[in-house]
Design a protein around this motif. Structure first.
Motif, PDB file in Angstrom:
ATOM      1  N   UNK A   1       0.845  -1.184   0.000  1.00 56.98           N
ATOM      2  CA  UNK A   1       0.000   0.000   0.000  1.00 56.98           C
ATOM      3  C   UNK A   1       0.887   1.242   0.000  1.00 56.98           C
ATOM      4  N   UNK A   2       0.649   2.124  -0.947  1.00 55.54           N
ATOM      5  CA  UNK A   2       1.441   3.342  -1.054  1.00 55.54           C
ATOM      6  C   UNK A   2       0.919   4.365  -0.053  1.00 55.54           C
ATOM      7  N   UNK A   3       1.834   4.882   0.758  1.00 59.71           N
ATOM      8  CA  UNK A   3       1.464   5.912   1.729  1.00 59.71           C
ATOM      9  C   UNK A   3       2.436   7.081   1.628  1.00 59.71           C
ATOM     10  N   UNK A   4       1.895   8.283   1.708  1.00 62.48           N
ATOM     11  CA  UNK A   4       2.688   9.500   1.668  1.00 62.48           C
ATOM     12  C   UNK A   4       2.430  10.275   2.961  1.00 62.48           C
ATOM     13  N   UNK A   5       3.498  10.729   3.591  1.00 57.83           N
ATOM     14  CA  UNK A   5       3.368  11.468   4.832  1.00 57.83           C
ATOM     15  C   UNK A   5       4.187  12.747   4.743  1.00 57.83           C
ATOM     16  N   UNK A   6       3.496  13.882   4.903  1.00 58.65           N
ATOM     17  CA  UNK A   6       4.150  15.183   4.843  1.00 58.65           C
ATOM     18  C   UNK A   6       4.584  15.645   6.231  1.00 58.65           C
ATOM     19  N   UNK A   7       5.589  16.503   6.249  1.00 58.29           N
ATOM     20  CA  UNK A   7       6.025  17.145   7.484  1.00 58.29           C
ATOM     21  C   UNK A   7       6.695  18.465   7.140  1.00 58.29           C
ATOM     22  N   UNK A   8       6.924  19.283   8.160  1.00 60.63           N
ATOM     23  CA  UNK A   8       7.657  20.523   7.956  1.00 60.63           C
ATOM     24  C   UNK A   8       6.823  21.783   7.934  1.00 60.63           C
ATOM     25  N   UNK A   9       5.514  21.635   7.993  1.00 66.29           N
ATOM     26  CA  UNK A   9       4.674  22.824   8.012  1.00 66.29           C
ATOM     27  C   UNK A   9       4.797  23.573   9.327  1.00 66.29           C
ATOM     28  N   UNK A  10       4.222  24.764   9.368  1.00 63.56           N
ATOM     29  CA  UNK A  10       4.265  25.557  10.586  1.00 63.56           C
ATOM     30  C   UNK A  10       3.798  26.965  10.340  1.00 63.56           C
ATOM     31  N   UNK A  11       4.047  27.822  11.310  1.00 65.88           N
ATOM     32  CA  UNK A  11       3.664  29.225  11.224  1.00 65.88           C
ATOM     33  C   UNK A  11       4.908  30.087  11.128  1.00 65.88           C
ATOM     34  N   UNK A  12       4.928  30.963  10.146  1.00 62.65           N
ATOM     35  CA  UNK A  12       6.064  31.864   9.945  1.00 62.65           C
ATOM     36  C   UNK A  12       5.549  33.249   9.605  1.00 62.65           C
ATOM     37  N   UNK A  13       6.419  34.228   9.750  1.00 63.68           N
ATOM     38  CA  UNK A  13       6.081  35.576   9.335  1.00 63.68           C
ATOM     39  C   UNK A  13       6.372  35.756   7.849  1.00 63.68           C
ATOM     40  N   UNK A  14       5.731  36.744   7.277  1.00 62.19           N
ATOM     41  CA  UNK A  14       5.955  37.061   5.866  1.00 62.19           C
ATOM     42  C   UNK A  14       7.442  37.285   5.612  1.00 62.19           C
ATOM     43  N   UNK A  15       7.939  36.678   4.533  1.00 62.34           N
ATOM     44  CA  UNK A  15       9.352  36.751   4.205  1.00 62.34           C
ATOM     45  C   UNK A  15      10.168  35.583   4.727  1.00 62.34           C
ATOM     46  N   UNK A  16       9.548  34.763   5.560  1.00 64.50           N
ATOM     47  CA  UNK A  16      10.239  33.622   6.139  1.00 64.50           C
ATOM     48  C   UNK A  16      10.318  32.443   5.192  1.00 64.50           C
TER      49      UNK A  16
END
Length: 124
Positions: A1-16
């Motif tokens: 079974x093919x599974x994809x898992x994302x990571x690395x998102x978050x909250x940043x200020x403009x320009x980040x």
């Protein structure tokens, strides 16, 4: 079974900057075209950047010059480096894959396998 898992998102200020990662299990990604898509509240899901099995990339005009997609087939990883982020980049970001490895399109319906998404929020 093919599974994809994302990571690395978050909250940043403009320009980040943020770097999203996507790990795939259940298959090797070398023959797949892979892509990043996003969906903001109340809007349709849209393509951000894709990379086919030859390493050729297509990037949406809205992020060109700011976002870079890359892949590491040995690690079964897909990446999205996002620089100079803007409030309009705020969305849930999804990793996707298709066995049509030559695809260079950002069309949502061209991709069969999807992750659950990672949230990116950019404040002004």
């Amino acid at each position: 079974q093919v599974q994809l898992v994302e990571s690395g998102g978050g909250s940043v200020e403009s320009g980040g900057s943020l770097r999203l990662s996507c790990v795939t299990s259940g298959t090797t990604i070398s023959r797949y075209a892979m892509g990043w898509f996003r969906q903001a509240p109340g809007k349709q899901r849209e393509g951000v950047a894709v990379i086919n099995n030859a390493g050729i990339t297509t990037v949406a005009d809205s992020v060109k010059g700011r976002f870079t997609i890359s892949r590491d087939n040995d690690k079964n990883m897909l990446y999205l480096q996002m620089n100079n982020l803007k409030p309009e980049d705020t969305a849930m970001y999804y990793c996707a894959a298709t066995t049509n490895g030559f695809y260079r399109t950002c069309g949502v319906y061209d991709y069969s396998y999807w992750g659950q998404g990672t949230q990116v929020t950019v404040s002004s």
